[in-house]
Scaffold this active site. Structure first.
Site, PDB file in Angstrom:
ATOM      1  N   SER A 142       0.913  -1.202  -0.085  1.00 23.39           N
ATOM      2  CA  SER A 142       0.059   0.042   0.124  1.00 23.39           C
ATOM      3  C   SER A 142       0.814   1.224  -0.088  1.00 23.39           C
ATOM      4  CB  SER A 142      -0.854   0.116   1.419  1.00 23.39           C
ATOM      5  OG  SER A 142      -1.548   1.228   1.721  1.00 23.39           O
ATOM      6  N   TYR A 155      -2.104  -1.251  10.509  1.00 20.87           N
ATOM      7  CA  TYR A 155      -1.788  -1.434   8.972  1.00 20.87           C
ATOM      8  C   TYR A 155      -0.681  -0.830   8.310  1.00 20.87           C
ATOM      9  CZ  TYR A 155      -3.863  -1.149   4.154  1.00 20.87           C
ATOM     10  OH  TYR A 155      -4.181  -1.200   2.819  1.00 20.87           O
TER      11      TYR A 155
END
Ligand code: NAD
Length: 260
Positions: A142, A155
């Site tokens: 990401s 995350y």
């Protein structure tokens, strides 16, 4: 381009994983799907992909928060499709909260699914790839593998971790025809992001369309979502001959997010 190859795509019952599985099937690869969802819908998805592209499409419902199920996803694919040429570690979840309020069980789940599962599938798939002399590993990280945002501690830690894991696997296999790369998408409109848009609309008491626009322009200069088709095309490129000498990189597909 990928005829005769077999690919595992984790978390491919939805969103980015499904887009990548579709792109691989279109390029001629046999596919092992994985992820949660309604059994009848998954069966229909298997049948549709197989019919549309003339490839084999199987399904293994491994829960990737469990190390032993990550292992059986690989061994089951080797048993039923003969080998694993391409491994895409895509399954992921999100939880949003400040560190001092972050539930410990959510931290553990995000690290297990977004980071440790990739370690477990890679360590299990590598010996077969090394024995056959071919392997393509693509980890879906990401922009949060490169930069941070508030309230996403687990995350961001997991995604930075998977970028690091990508580099180590690339170096350890650099002299063999096995590559390992990470793709770092910015915002992609999938169920994972839709939940964040809806939470923002509720929190700020604004329309969902307004929340969507705000979320986009806050981070992504193009103000356009990255699409699952664009990510599928990049994954096919990395798995194909053009990707032969690309390894250990983390490629942003983020509308300029990390250029700022
Ligand atoms: P999604 O929610 O649409 O899909 C997630 C998939 O993972 C689903 O198939 C789900 O069933 C599966 N999954 C979840 N927990 C699992 C488990 N324990 N075991 C097996 N499968 C499990 O999400 P998405 O947006 O398509 O995200 C896919 C990946 O892309 C994630 O790693 C995410 O972090 C990453 N990503 C997404 C975006 C975005 O904007 N959507 C941006 C950057 C990175």
């Amino acid at each position: 381009m990928l005829k005769g190859k077999t690919a595992i795509v984790t978390g491919s019952t939805s969103g980015i994983g499904l887009g990548i599985a579709r792109a691989f099937a279109a390029a001629g690869a046999d596919i092992m799907l994985n992820g949660f969802g309604d059994a009848a819908a998954i069966e229909a998805l298997q049948a549709d992909l197989a019919k549309e592209f003339g490839v084999r499409v199987l399904y293994n419902g491994a829960d990737l928060s469990k190390a032993d199920q990550c292992e059986t996803l690989v061994t089951d694919t080797e048993a039923r499709l003969g080998k694993v040429d391409i491994l895409v570690n895509n399954a992921g979840i999100q939880h949003v909260a400040r560190v001092e309020n972050f539930p410990v069980d959510r931290w553990d789940a995000v690290i297990a699914i977004n980071l440790s599962s990739a370690f477990h599938t890679i360590r299990k798939a590598l010996p077969g790839m090394q024995a056959r002399g071919f392997g393509r590993i693509v980890n879906i990280a990401s922009t949060h593998g490169l930069v941070a945002s508030a309230e996403k501690s687990a995350y961001v830690a997991a995604k930075h971790g998977i970028v690091g894991l990508t580099k180590v696997v690339a170096l350890e296999n650099a002299e063999s025809p096995i590559t390992c790369n990470a793709i770092c998408p910015g915002w992609v409109l999938t169920p994972l992001v839709q939940a964040q848009i809806e939470a923002r609309a509720k929190r700020e008491n604004i329309a969902v369309a307004t929340a969507e626009r705000e979320l986009l322009i806050e981070k992504q200069p193009t103000a356009r979502f990255t699409t699952v088709e664009q990510l599928g095309a990049l994954a096919v490129f990395l798995a194909g001959p053009g990707g032969d000498n690309m390894t250990g990189v983390a490629l942003p597909v983020d509308g300029g997010w990390t250029a700022r």
